[in-house]
Scaffold this active site. Structure first.
Site, PDB file in Angstrom:
ATOM      1  N   THR A  19     -16.332 -78.139  70.597  1.00 15.71           N
ATOM      2  CA  THR A  19     -15.385 -79.259  70.527  1.00 15.71           C
ATOM      3  C   THR A  19     -14.423 -79.259  71.698  1.00 15.71           C
ATOM      4  O   THR A  19     -13.948 -80.315  72.119  1.00 15.71           O
ATOM      5  CB  THR A  19     -14.610 -79.188  69.196  1.00 15.71           C
ATOM      6  OG1 THR A  19     -15.540 -79.372  68.139  1.00 15.71           O
ATOM      7  CG2 THR A  19     -13.542 -80.252  69.087  1.00 15.71           C
ATOM      8  N   TYR A  31     -17.380 -87.353  66.860  1.00 14.56           N
ATOM      9  CA  TYR A  31     -17.330 -87.013  68.272  1.00 14.56           C
ATOM     10  C   TYR A  31     -18.561 -86.198  68.608  1.00 14.56           C
ATOM     11  O   TYR A  31     -19.256 -85.689  67.734  1.00 14.56           O
ATOM     12  CB  TYR A  31     -16.059 -86.229  68.615  1.00 14.56           C
ATOM     13  CG  TYR A  31     -16.016 -84.842  68.026  1.00 14.56           C
ATOM     14  CD1 TYR A  31     -15.568 -84.631  66.728  1.00 14.56           C
ATOM     15  CD2 TYR A  31     -16.451 -83.748  68.754  1.00 14.56           C
ATOM     16  CE1 TYR A  31     -15.550 -83.363  66.176  1.00 14.56           C
ATOM     17  CE2 TYR A  31     -16.426 -82.473  68.213  1.00 14.56           C
ATOM     18  CZ  TYR A  31     -15.972 -82.290  66.925  1.00 14.56           C
ATOM     19  OH  TYR A  31     -15.956 -81.043  66.382  1.00 14.56           O
ATOM     20  N   THR A  97     -15.799 -73.557  67.723  1.00 14.54           N
ATOM     21  CA  THR A  97     -15.078 -72.679  66.802  1.00 14.54           C
ATOM     22  C   THR A  97     -15.911 -72.265  65.581  1.00 14.54           C
ATOM     23  O   THR A  97     -15.597 -71.283  64.935  1.00 14.54           O
ATOM     24  CB  THR A  97     -13.791 -73.367  66.293  1.00 14.54           C
ATOM     25  OG1 THR A  97     -14.155 -74.580  65.623  1.00 14.54           O
ATOM     26  CG2 THR A  97     -12.830 -73.661  67.433  1.00 14.54           C
ATOM     27  N   ASP A  98     -16.992 -73.017  65.297  1.00 14.94           N
ATOM     28  CA  ASP A  98     -17.725 -72.756  64.043  1.00 14.94           C
ATOM     29  C   ASP A  98     -18.291 -71.341  63.971  1.00 14.94           C
ATOM     30  O   ASP A  98     -18.237 -70.693  62.927  1.00 14.94           O
ATOM     31  CB  ASP A  98     -18.867 -73.768  63.872  1.00 14.94           C
ATOM     32  CG  ASP A  98     -18.370 -75.135  63.414  1.00 14.94           C
ATOM     33  OD1 ASP A  98     -17.161 -75.279  63.172  1.00 14.94           O
ATOM     34  OD2 ASP A  98     -19.209 -76.056  63.315  1.00 14.94           O
ATOM     35  N   LYS A 170     -12.683 -68.052  61.019  1.00 18.80           N
ATOM     36  CA  LYS A 170     -12.339 -69.473  60.887  1.00 18.80           C
ATOM     37  C   LYS A 170     -12.092 -69.744  59.413  1.00 18.80           C
ATOM     38  O   LYS A 170     -12.945 -69.466  58.569  1.00 18.80           O
ATOM     39  CB  LYS A 170     -13.472 -70.351  61.432  1.00 18.80           C
ATOM     40  CG  LYS A 170     -13.125 -71.836  61.395  1.00 18.80           C
ATOM     41  CD  LYS A 170     -14.118 -72.710  62.150  1.00 18.80           C
ATOM     42  CE  LYS A 170     -13.649 -74.174  62.117  1.00 18.80           C
ATOM     43  NZ  LYS A 170     -14.494 -75.069  62.918  1.00 18.80           N
ATOM     44  N   GLU A 299     -17.276 -51.226  41.275  1.00 17.34           N
ATOM     45  CA  GLU A 299     -17.850 -51.994  40.161  1.00 17.34           C
ATOM     46  C   GLU A 299     -19.374 -51.948  40.179  1.00 17.34           C
ATOM     47  O   GLU A 299     -20.020 -52.345  39.220  1.00 17.34           O
ATOM     48  CB  GLU A 299     -17.375 -53.454  40.235  1.00 17.34           C
ATOM     49  CG  GLU A 299     -15.882 -53.610  40.009  1.00 17.34           C
ATOM     50  CD  GLU A 299     -15.454 -55.069  40.060  1.00 17.34           C
ATOM     51  OE1 GLU A 299     -15.840 -55.828  39.161  1.00 17.34           O
ATOM     52  OE2 GLU A 299     -14.755 -55.448  41.022  1.00 17.34           O
TER      53      GLU A 299
END
Ligand code: SIN
Length: 342
Positions: A19, A31, A97-98, A170, A299
């Protein structure tokens, strides 16, 4: 293309898209990622020439949803080559950024160097009102050019914050403050190029990483053979065993469970995971909770079932480490030690 002012540190910018290089589409809501070249991004921030001499290289032009092993290896090779050039002080990588946290963690484990490596992206495309990319890029170059950021591993810069590759995640789909380092905190802050650095990272990285044996110049850093298939399975109430069985049938060598809470699975899925581990698939329990440590034998009987606890790594980072670790061993005890070390 070189943009130069003598005497300033030389920083190489490796561009991959995202982006930060995105453009809005006239008359539409969306976009297009990776629409602008790295030269166009730099031209939008003329103040950069007061911080550093910039070399640029377009390594890829993609949305980071498409990031893959081939691009990771190319990026690692180009990063290593830049860092071995005595004239270059540091590297900045522009990235979507993903999957930035995965690429940052991969490079943190396979690149061998003490010089700064900084990933930077943006949440708003370059053409948006109040785009965040220009300031993020300016700050990233300031961080890479600063001598005190050496030997801190790969860093991520966004929204005036500096994050360690191991810690950053993120956490928000759209907001500019999406990145968070929940466990061990920030690497520092950066305000219009002014740095405030905090404590260095405690886990092994870059030149201290056993996956970062320095290759002959020009060769790809990291494992020589292809990374093994490792799948992530997301747990939920009422989960069956089908997705775990499908991963095993697809020849996954490793399975990361994005478990409930402390890395938990319901009884049916737990039985499938135990069968997979018994069949030789490395099963790592991480958590979908977004924070906290997954400890051994609290657990779930990890010793008895042959599981590995992800410690602090989220599922996507646990996958990166497990792929690299599986190029070294399939011994569950040794694999567990990797998760306590990196
Ligand atoms: C991408 O990861 O390439 C798209 C999203 C972004 O960069 O923020």
């Amino acid at each position: 293309m070189a943009h130069s002012t003598p005497q300033l540190p030389r920083i190489r910018i490796l561009a991959t898209g995202g982006t930060i290089a995105g453009a809005q589409i006239a008359g539409e809501r969306g976009y297009k990622a990776a629409a602008f070249s790295v030269e166009a991004l730099i031209a939008a921030v003329p103040q950069l020439t007061a911080l550093a001499q910039l070399d640029v290289e377009q390594v890829a032009a993609m949305g980071s949803q498409d990031m893959d092993e081939a691009t990771w290896r190319k990026l690692a090779t180009r990063t290593q080559a830049a860092l071995e050039n005595p004239e270059i002080s540091g590297v900045v990588i522009t990235h979507g950024t993903d999957t930035m946290e995965e690429t940052a963690f991969f490079l943190n484990l396979v690149v061998s160097a003490d010089k700064p490596v900084v990933l930077v992206g943006a949440m708003r495309p370059a053409t948006a009102i109040s785009a965040d990319g220009p300031m993020n890029l300016y700050n990233a170059v300031a961080v890479a050019a600063h001598p005190d950021t050496r030997a801190r591993g790969v860093l991520v810069v966004a929204n005036d914050e500096i994050h360690f590759a191991r810690e950053v995640a993120k956490t928000n789909t759209t907001q500019v403050g999406t990145f968070a380092s929940g466990h061990r905190g920030l690497a520092g802050l950066v305000h219009a190029g002014r740095l405030h650095l905090y404590a260095p990272p405690v886990r092994r990285h870059t030149s201290g990483s056993e996956f970062a044996a320095r290759p002959p110049t020009g060769e790809t850093p990291g494992p020589r053979r292809a990374l093994p298939r490792v799948d992530i399975v997301y747990a939920h109430a009422g989960m069956g065993r089908e997705l775990i069985d499908a991963a095993v049938q697809a020849d996954a060598r490793g399975l990361v469970i994005a478990g409930m809470g402390d890395g938990n699975l319901g009884a049916v899925a737990l039985a499938a995971a135990a069968e997979a581990a018994k069949a030789g698939v490395a099963v790592v329990r991480s958590s979908r909770a977004g924070g906290g440590v997954v400890e051994r034998n609290i657990e779930v009987d990890d010793d008895g079932l042959g599981f590995i606890a992800a410690d602090e790594l989220n599922p996507q980072k646990a996958r990166v480490l497990l792929m690299l670790a599986l190029t070294r061993t399939r011994d569950v005890r040794v694999l567990q030690q990797f998760f306590f070390t990196y």
